[in-house]
Enzyme design. Structure first.
Site, PDB file in Angstrom:
ATOM      1  N   TRP A 200       0.851  -1.186   0.000  1.00  0.00           N
ATOM      2  CA  TRP A 200       0.000   0.000   0.000  1.00  0.00           C
ATOM      3  C   TRP A 200       0.898   1.252   0.000  1.00  0.00           C
ATOM      4  O   TRP A 200       1.866   1.332   0.735  1.00  0.00           O
ATOM      5  CB  TRP A 200      -0.903  -0.015   1.249  1.00  0.00           C
ATOM      6  CG  TRP A 200      -1.720   1.239   1.363  1.00  0.00           C
ATOM      7  CD1 TRP A 200      -2.848   1.544   0.669  1.00  0.00           C
ATOM      8  CD2 TRP A 200      -1.434   2.365   2.196  1.00  0.00           C
ATOM      9  NE1 TRP A 200      -3.293   2.796   1.017  1.00  0.00           N
ATOM     10  CE2 TRP A 200      -2.441   3.326   1.950  1.00  0.00           C
ATOM     11  CE3 TRP A 200      -0.430   2.664   3.110  1.00  0.00           C
ATOM     12  CZ2 TRP A 200      -2.480   4.554   2.607  1.00  0.00           C
ATOM     13  CZ3 TRP A 200      -0.465   3.894   3.760  1.00  0.00           C
ATOM     14  CH2 TRP A 200      -1.495   4.819   3.507  1.00  0.00           C
ATOM     15  N   ASP A 489     -14.136   1.155  -5.616  1.00  0.00           N
ATOM     16  CA  ASP A 489     -13.055   0.829  -4.679  1.00  0.00           C
ATOM     17  C   ASP A 489     -13.171  -0.623  -4.204  1.00  0.00           C
ATOM     18  O   ASP A 489     -14.212  -1.290  -4.383  1.00  0.00           O
ATOM     19  CB  ASP A 489     -13.143   1.799  -3.485  1.00  0.00           C
ATOM     20  CG  ASP A 489     -11.812   2.044  -2.795  1.00  0.00           C
ATOM     21  OD1 ASP A 489     -10.879   1.264  -3.025  1.00  0.00           O
ATOM     22  OD2 ASP A 489     -11.724   3.002  -2.003  1.00  0.00           O
ATOM     23  N   ASP A 551      -2.657   5.621  -3.062  1.00  0.00           N
ATOM     24  CA  ASP A 551      -3.099   6.635  -2.100  1.00  0.00           C
ATOM     25  C   ASP A 551      -1.974   7.595  -1.746  1.00  0.00           C
ATOM     26  O   ASP A 551      -2.186   8.575  -1.030  1.00  0.00           O
ATOM     27  CB  ASP A 551      -3.599   5.964  -0.811  1.00  0.00           C
ATOM     28  CG  ASP A 551      -5.018   5.446  -0.979  1.00  0.00           C
ATOM     29  OD1 ASP A 551      -5.691   5.850  -1.944  1.00  0.00           O
ATOM     30  OD2 ASP A 551      -5.446   4.634  -0.140  1.00  0.00           O
TER      31      ASP A 551
HETATM   32  C1  DGJ Z   1      -9.190   3.873  -0.500  1.00  0.00           C
HETATM   33  C2  DGJ Z   1      -8.944   4.738  -1.710  1.00  0.00           C
HETATM   34  O1  DGJ Z   1      -7.713   4.424  -2.269  1.00  0.00           O
HETATM   35  C3  DGJ Z   1      -9.016   6.198  -1.324  1.00  0.00           C
HETATM   36  O2  DGJ Z   1      -8.746   6.991  -2.432  1.00  0.00           O
HETATM   37  C4  DGJ Z   1     -10.370   6.489  -0.764  1.00  0.00           C
HETATM   38  O3  DGJ Z   1     -11.345   6.348  -1.762  1.00  0.00           O
HETATM   39  C5  DGJ Z   1     -10.669   5.572   0.409  1.00  0.00           C
HETATM   40  N1  DGJ Z   1     -10.478   4.200   0.068  1.00  0.00           N
HETATM   41  C6  DGJ Z   1     -12.066   5.769   0.908  1.00  0.00           C
HETATM   42  O4  DGJ Z   1     -12.399   4.903   1.892  1.00  0.00           O
END
Ligand code: DGJ
Length: 730
Positions: A200, A489, A551
Site C-alpha cells: 500500500w 473501490d 493513495d
Molecule cells: C481507498 C482509496 O484508495 C481512497 O482513495 C479512498 O477512496 C478511500 N479508500 C475511501 O475509503
C-alpha cells in the site's frame, strides 16, 4: 468464431500465421513465435520466441544425447506432470482415481481470422484484419481431458496472446490443480527477470534480478491482483537496458490471485510461466465441462524494456480497454477524500464544488462517507452495502446535491461541473442493513470466524444473488442521478473462503458485474481503485479505462509509482491527484508546482486537497496548472512513452510522451534533491524525428537530431524542482 482460413501454398513465410506440416509460426511485424509437433511423442516443442525468423533456428538439443532425464532438455510448449519432465508443469490434473499423470499429445489444429470470444473472461479484441488465431488441440489419454491452446497474434503490435481451454471428456469428474495461461521454454542464456512489487502506498516498484538455477516465483494469494506483485513477468537478456536488447513481457489479463514462475533447469533452459495461482484453484471439472484459463499477453522487443512497454501500451489502448473514453482526454477533477474524509455533507460538498468550479475543475467527485441510513457512514465502521445517501448528511437526498453541483459553471469554459461518486460494492460492514438481512452472502469458511479488515467483510460474488444485488443497487444509484464518473473501490483481501475454487468463481462473478454495469452505462467514466492501486491489472482495464494508482500523492514517491506502472500500463490509464503538503502519507513537503507536474504525467489529473487551505499565491497558480494538465493530456492519452531517465538511476528522472502522429510531444523532467556546485546532467530526448524541427515553450526551434543527440540541460533550483515542456513539430 470467424471463418477458417487455412494457409495456402505460396503464402509468404511472414504471414501472421504460417503452418508447415506440423510446424507452426506466429509472426508479428518484428517478432516470431514458433513451435512444432514431435512426430515420435506427439509433444509440442518450442522453437523460437524473439525477433523475426523465417525458419526454425537450428536446435541441436531436441534429442537428449545422454543422461536419464528424459524430457529435461526439451523445450516444451505445454508441459505436464508424471512423464519425465521434472520441471514446473503448466498443467496439473488430479484424476478421479487420484493419479496426477498426464501426457498431452497433439490432435489437430485450426486457423481463424479474428479471435474467439470467451465472454465470461476479459480479453484482448480485434477485427479479422487485426488479429489471427491458431488453435492447437491436445488430448491427454490418462485423464481423458482435452486442451485447446488458443494462440492469437496481433501482428501490428508484436504480441502473441494465449489461453488454455480444458474440457473433461470422461464420464467422471477431474480436478484441475493448475493451468498456466502461458508457459514457454527459452534457450540457455543469462537472463534477468523483472517484476513490479510493492505494498500500500508504494505500488509497482520495478525489481530486476538475475535468473538463477531453480525456481524463482512471485504472485498473489490475496484473491485480487494485489499491491504485492502485479500480474506481469518480464524476462530480459542480462545486458538489456531501457532502450536496447531483448525484452519479453508476459501480462496476465486477470484480477484474481496469480502465480508467475521462472525455472532455470539443470540444463540451463529457462521456463517462464504465468497463470491463476495453483494454491487457490482445485477446480472441480465435471464430465463434459470446460475450464477457460485467463488470457496472457506476451510481447517481445529488441529495443529494451522501453520497446516492450510501448508494445503493451499500444495494444492495451487499442485492443483491451473497451471504454469509449479510451482515447478521450479526461476532465480535471477534484476528489473529496483527502479534503473532507468522512466529513462530507450537503453543505461541505456544495462549498467545495463551488471553489472547484471557480478554479476550472470540470468533474467533482464525492468520495467515501455519503451513504448508510440506519448505520451511517461516519467512519469506516459502518454502512458498506447500504447504497443510499445518509439522510442526516444529505437531508434533501443525493439528487439535490447532484443538481446543485451540476448547475455550477466551470470557470474559463462553457461547461457545467460534472458529478462523480465513490462506491465499494464488493464489500459489506457487519454494521449494515445488508448484513443484517443476508449474513450468508459473505465469504466464509463454514462456521469459523469471519475475520474483519477495515471493519468489513467481502461479499461472495460467486453467488448469483450477490451479483444481482450489486447490479441492481448500482443501477438504481446511477439511473437516479446525473452521475458521469464512478470510482469503484475494493479495500480488503479475501481471508476465509469456502473452497479453493471459490477464488476463481468470485472473479468470474466480478467480471459479470463489471461487464453488465459498464455495458449498461457506457457513458460513465469508470475508475478502478483498491486501497490505492492494489488492483491495477489488465482484467480491470478491460472495463475501466483508468485506475487510481496509489493513495500516496507525495511527488517523489509518485514518480516511481508512475514509472513502475508504465512498464506495462499506458500512462493514459493512470489516475493521479495533487494532494496536500505535507503529504498525508509521507508527511513530506513539496511545492504545489512539483506535485502538479508529477500528477499531470498521467491520464486522469485531479486535485485532492481543499483549495481554501492554500495560500493566495498557490491558489492563483491552480487555474494555470489545470490548463497545462489539459494541454498535455491529449498527448498522454494516445501517445508513445519514452522513459529517459529512471527514478532508480539517480536524482533527475525524466520521461517524454510523443503523440502518435509525431506532431507534439511533452517532456516531464524532475530534480529530486538540490545539487551544489555540480552540473545538471544532459538530458537526451527520444522518439522524435531527427530531421524534423520542434518549437519548445520558449519559442526556440531545434531539430530532433539536436534534441536527441545533443540533448538539453535544465537549470533546476532546489529540492523537488520540475519542468513540463511542450514541443511542437514545425
Ligand atoms: C481507498 C482509496 O484508495 C481512497 O482513495 C479512498 O477512496 C478511500 N479508500 C475511501 O475509503
Amino acid at each position: 468464431m470467424g471463418s477458417i482460413a487455412y494457409p495456402q501454398p505460396g503464402d509468404s513465410l511472414l504471414r501472421p500465421i504460417v503452418v508447415d506440416g506440423k510446424s507452426f509460426a506466429l509472426n508479428g511485424k518484428n517478432i516470431s513465435y514458433r513451435f512444432h509437433v514431435d512426430e515420435t511423442t506427439g509433444d509440442l516443442l518450442s522453437d523460437h520466441f524473439g525477433g523475426l525468423v523465417t525458419e526454425n533456428p537450428i536446435i541441436p538439443g531436441t534429442t537428449p544425447s545422454s543422461g536419464w532425464s528424459m524430457n529435461g532438455s526439451f523445450r516444451r510448449e505445454f508441459p505436464e506432470s508424471g512423464k519425465g519432465d521434472f520441471r514446473n508443469p503448466a498443467v496439473y490434473i488430479k484424476h478421479h482415481e487420484g493419479f496426477t499423470v498426464s501426457h498431452f499429445r497433439f490432435q489437430s489444429y485450426k486457423v481463424f481470422d479474428g479471435k474467439p470470444d470467451f465472454p465470461e473472461m476479459p480479453a484482448t479484441f480485434g477485427n479479422v484484419d487485426e488479429v489471427k488465431t491458431l488453435v492447437v488441440s491436445m488430448y491427454d489419454a490418462y485423464s481423458d481431458v482435452a486442451a485447446d491452446l488458443v494462440y492469437s497474434v496481433f501482428a501490428e503490435h508484436d504480441a502473441i496472446v494465449r489461453r488454455v481451454v480444458l474440457t473433461n471428456k470422461s464420464a467422471k469428474p477431474v480436478t484441475i490443480e493448475k493451468v498456466a495461461s502461458f508457459s514457454v521454454d527459452i534457450p540457455a542464456a543469462e537472463y534477468d527477470m523483472v517484476c513490479l512489487r510493492g505494498e500500500w502506498s508504494r505500488e509497482r516498484a520495478e525489481l530486476r534480478r538475475k535468473v538463477e538455477y531453480g525456481m524463482q516465483s512471485f504472485g498473489s494469494t490475496t484473491g485480487y491482483s494485489s499491491h504485492h506483485y502485479n500480474p506481469f513477468l518480464g524476462i530480459t537478456s542480462s545486458k538489456t537496458t531501457e532502450s536496447s536488447g531483448d525484452a519479453w513481457g508476459y501480462s496476465l489479463v486477470y484480477t484474481g490471485s496469480f502465480a508467475a514462475e521462472v525455472e532455470k533447469s539443470p540444463h540451463g533452459l529457462v521456463r517462464t510461466s504465468i497463470g491463476m495461482n495453483q494454491y487457490q484453484l482445485s477446480w472441480d471439472l465435471q464430465p463434459g465441462k470446460t475450464l477457460v484459463s485467463p488470457e496472457c499477453v506476451a510481447v517481445y522487443s529488441s529495443s529494451g524494456i522501453g520497446g516492450m512497454s510501448r508494445n503493451f501500451h499500444r495494444l492495451y489502448r487499442q485492443h483491451l480497454i473497451k471504454s469509449v473514453f479510451v482515447s478521450e482526454p479526461r476532465p480535471p477533477l477534484l476528489n473529496s477524500w483527502e479534503c473532507l474524509y468522512y466529513g462530507v455533507n450537503e453543505r461541505t460538498i456544495e462549498k467545495l464544488a463551488v471553489t472547484a468550479a471557480g478554479l476550472g475543475v470540470k468533474l467533482f467527485v464525492l468520495d467515501d462517507g455519503w451513504f448508510g441510513d440506519k448505520y451511517p457512514r461516519i467512519n469506516d465502521k459502518a454502512g458498506l452495502g447500504d447504497w443510499k445517501a445518509n439522510p442526516d448528511k444529505f437531508p434533501n437526498g443525493l439528487n439535490r446535491v447532484v443538481d446543485k453541483v451540476t448547475k455550477l459553471s466551470v470557470a474559463g469554459s462553457s461547461k457545467r461541473l460534472q458529478f462523480g461518486i465513490w462506491v465499494e460494492p464488493e464489500m459489506v460492514n457487519p454494521k449494515s442493513e445488508l448484513y443484517a438481512e443476508h449474513p450468508n452472502w459473505v465469504m466464509s469458511a463454514g462456521l469459523h470466524d469471519r475475520s474483519e479488515t477495515r471493519n468489513q467483510l467481502v461479499l461472495n460474488l460467486a453467488l448469483p444473488e450477490v451479483q444481482d444485488f450489486i447490479i441492481s443497487s448500482m443501477t438504481t444509484l446511477l439511473q437516479g442521478n446525473a452521475i458521469t464518473y464512478v470510482k469503484w473501490d475494493h479495500n480488503r483481501a479475501i481471508h476465509e473462503n469456502s473452497a479453493p475454487q471459490n477464488y476463481h468463481a468470485y472473479i468470474l462473478g466480478l467480471y459479470k458485474v463489471f461487464d453488465t454495469l459498464t455495458t449498461r452505462f457506457p457513458d460513465i467514466l469508470w475508475e478502478g481503485c483498491a486501497s490505492g492501486g492494489g488492483r491495477f491489472d489488465p482484467g480491470v482495464l478491460q472495463y475501466f479505462p483508468q485506475v487510481w494508482a496509489s493513495d500516496n500523492m507525495d511527488g517523489i514517491d509518485r514518480i516511481s509509482i508512475h514509472f513502475g506502472t508504465s512498464i506495462v500500463y499506458p500512462l493514459s490509464s493512470v489516475g493521479a491527484h495533487v494532494g496536500a503538503s505535507p503529504s498525508h502519507v509521507t508527511k513530506r513537503t513539496q511545492s504545489l508546482k512539483f506535485r502538479a507536474h508529477v500528477a499531470m504525467m498521467s491520464g486522469s489529473f485531479g486535485l485532492e486537497l481543499d483549495p481554501e487551505t492554500l495560500d493566495e499565491a498557490e491558489k492563483k497558480m491552480i487555474p494555470d496548472l489545470i490548463s497545462l494538465a489539459e494541454r498535455v493530456n491529449p498527448i498522454i492519452i494516445t501517445g508513445d512513452l519514452w522513459r529517459l531517465r529512471l527514478p532508480g538511476e539517480g536524482n533527475h528522472p525524466a520521461a517524454m510522451v510523443v503523440s502518435r502522429d509525431g506532431s507534439q510531444a511533452v517532456l516531464f523532467a524532475y530534480q529530486l534533491l538540490s545539487t551544489v556546485m555540480h552540473e545538471i546532467p544532459v538530458l537526451k530526448l527520444q522518439g522524435l524525428e531527427a530531421m524534423e524541427r520542434y518549437k519548445i515553450d520558449n519559442g526556440a526551434i531545434y531539430s530532433g537530431a539536436t534534441l536527441m543527440n545533443g540533448g538539453i540541460q535544465i537549470a533546476f533550483e532546489g529540492d523537488c524542482d520540475s519542468r513540463v515542456m511542450c514541443l511542437e513539430r514545425q
